[in-house]
Design an enzyme around this catalytic site. Structure first.
Site, short mmCIF file in Angstrom:
data_model
loop_
_atom_site.label_atom_id
_atom_site.label_comp_id
_atom_site.label_asym_id
_atom_site.label_seq_id
_atom_site.Cartn_x
_atom_site.Cartn_y
_atom_site.Cartn_z
N SER A 1 7.26 -14.40 -36.48
CA SER A 1 7.29 -13.43 -37.62
C SER A 1 8.43 -12.78 -37.51
CB SER A 1 5.95 -12.80 -37.56
OG SER A 1 5.61 -11.91 -38.49
N TYR B 1 -1.40 -9.01 -33.82
CA TYR B 1 -0.34 -9.66 -34.05
C TYR B 1 0.75 -9.57 -34.06
CZ TYR B 1 1.76 -13.14 -38.12
OH TYR B 1 1.99 -13.86 -38.81
P1 NAD Z 1 -2.07 -21.12 -42.07
O1 NAD Z 1 -3.81 -20.44 -41.92
O2 NAD Z 1 -2.36 -21.06 -43.98
O3 NAD Z 1 -2.64 -22.66 -42.14
C1 NAD Z 1 -3.08 -22.28 -40.33
C2 NAD Z 1 -2.85 -23.31 -39.59
O4 NAD Z 1 -3.44 -23.07 -38.37
C3 NAD Z 1 -4.09 -24.61 -40.43
O5 NAD Z 1 -4.00 -25.72 -40.41
C4 NAD Z 1 -5.28 -23.60 -39.55
O6 NAD Z 1 -6.26 -24.70 -40.05
C5 NAD Z 1 -4.36 -24.07 -38.28
N1 NAD Z 1 -5.31 -23.10 -36.85
C6 NAD Z 1 -5.59 -22.58 -36.88
N2 NAD Z 1 -6.36 -21.67 -36.07
C7 NAD Z 1 -5.92 -22.72 -35.41
C8 NAD Z 1 -6.81 -23.42 -34.17
N3 NAD Z 1 -7.20 -22.81 -32.85
N4 NAD Z 1 -6.28 -25.15 -33.52
C9 NAD Z 1 -5.59 -25.20 -34.44
N5 NAD Z 1 -4.78 -24.64 -35.73
C10 NAD Z 1 -5.92 -24.01 -35.75
O7 NAD Z 1 -1.24 -20.28 -41.93
P2 NAD Z 1 0.65 -19.72 -42.27
O8 NAD Z 1 0.30 -18.91 -43.24
O9 NAD Z 1 1.06 -21.34 -42.44
O10 NAD Z 1 0.63 -19.62 -41.37
C11 NAD Z 1 1.50 -20.12 -39.98
C12 NAD Z 1 1.99 -20.28 -39.08
O11 NAD Z 1 3.69 -18.95 -39.96
C13 NAD Z 1 0.89 -18.83 -38.45
O12 NAD Z 1 1.68 -18.75 -36.68
C14 NAD Z 1 1.48 -17.52 -38.84
O13 NAD Z 1 1.39 -16.45 -37.29
C15 NAD Z 1 3.49 -17.21 -38.86
N6 NAD Z 1 3.67 -16.29 -39.87
C16 NAD Z 1 2.74 -16.19 -41.04
C17 NAD Z 1 3.57 -15.32 -42.68
C18 NAD Z 1 2.94 -15.37 -43.43
O14 NAD Z 1 3.37 -14.43 -44.48
N7 NAD Z 1 2.30 -16.97 -44.18
C19 NAD Z 1 4.54 -14.98 -42.03
C20 NAD Z 1 5.35 -14.32 -40.93
C21 NAD Z 1 4.52 -15.79 -39.74
#
Ligand code: NAD
Length: 242
Positions: free
Chosen positions: A125, A138
């Protein structure tokens, strides 16, 4: 023979875009997630459980005899200061965001070492580089992933295994919408207004899209990125440049 990619958390958001993009590039893609999906090969797996991750990836390696790319993407967000973060919550965030990555990398390395080739991509992130308010656990977990990318890059360069962290800013995914809904429910704020304010904070004036992160991941996975390892790749519309 098709290249093999393992993606964690590939059923929604950024992970889903990564799975779709790698499939379009003819990878065989295995998606380890708790949410069922019919995109790629779905492997039910709670990534916060080290034994489940190990078992799932070992089974994939036996079936495919190779793993070319690992994308450690599964993660959860949690908003709280250090005082408002219980030990239980800290453990919950670390179990998925950090130990999940540890388990996935450890289980993947034997295949990559045998091949003398591989690309490991950790979805960290912008919070690996900067702090954001009300985001103690986080923030800590994402900084840990940046560290894992660097140490893994150094320890496994001798096997031609590359490890990099992708550091997205605010990307419009189900996680983003859940975080805003949660904030609005607590504060009574208007969602549309918060969404517009969030977009205005970004130098490019909008949020990122999952596909934009997936494009960077596909590049890092490819031979076009063959000299890139141990790096933190920021993709944030200019947010951390401010
Ligand atoms: P999201 O919540 O939209 O999707 C997350 C996915 O992870 C889902 O398919 C969910 O079912 C799965 N998941 C959750 N818990 C789980 C577990 N215990 N075991 C297996 N799968 C699991 O999230 P996103 O926004 O697509 O984020 C994905 C990654 O990107 C994360 O690591 C998040 O921290 C990172 N990220 C997101 C953002 C943002 O703004 N969306 C920014 C920086 C980093």
């Amino acid at each position: 023979m098709n290249k093999v990619a393992v993606v964690t958390g590939g059923s929604k958001g950024i992970g889903l875009a990564i799975v779709q993009t790698l499939l379009a590039q003819d990878y065989q893609v295995y998606n380890l997630d708790i949410t069922p999906s019919d995109v790629g090969f779905f492997v039910p797996c709670d990534v916060s459980q080290v034994a489940e991750v190990t078992h799932a990836i070992e089974a994939i390696a036996i079936k495919t005899s190779r793993i070319d790319c690992l994308v450690s993407n599964a993660g959860v967000h949690f908003s709280a200061t250090i005082e408002n973060t219980s030990e239980h919550e800290l453990d919950r965030i670390f179990s998925l965001n950090v130990k999940g990555a540890y388990a996935a990398i450890k289980a993947t390395l034997p295949s990559m070492k045998a091949q003398k080739n591989g690309s490991i991509i950790l979805i960290s992130s912008d919070q690996a580089l900067i702090a954001k308010r009300n985001s103690f656990a986080y923030n800590l977990s994402k900084a840990a992933l940046a560290s894992i990318a660097k140490t893994t890059a150094l320890d496994y360069a001798q096997f031609n295994i590359r490890a990099n962290a992708v550091c997205p800013g605010t990307i419009e995914t189900p996680l983003y919408h859940a975080a805003i809904d949660n904030y609005c429910a607590k504060s009574g704020a208007n969602k549309q207004q918060i969404h517009q304010e969030e977009a205005a904070l970004q130098p490019l004036g909008r949020l990122g899209q999952p596909q934009e992160v997936a494009n960077l991941v596909a590049f890092l996975a490819s031979d076009a990125a063959s000299f890139i390892t141990g790096s933190l790749q920021v993709i944030d519309g200019g947010y951390t440049a401010q």
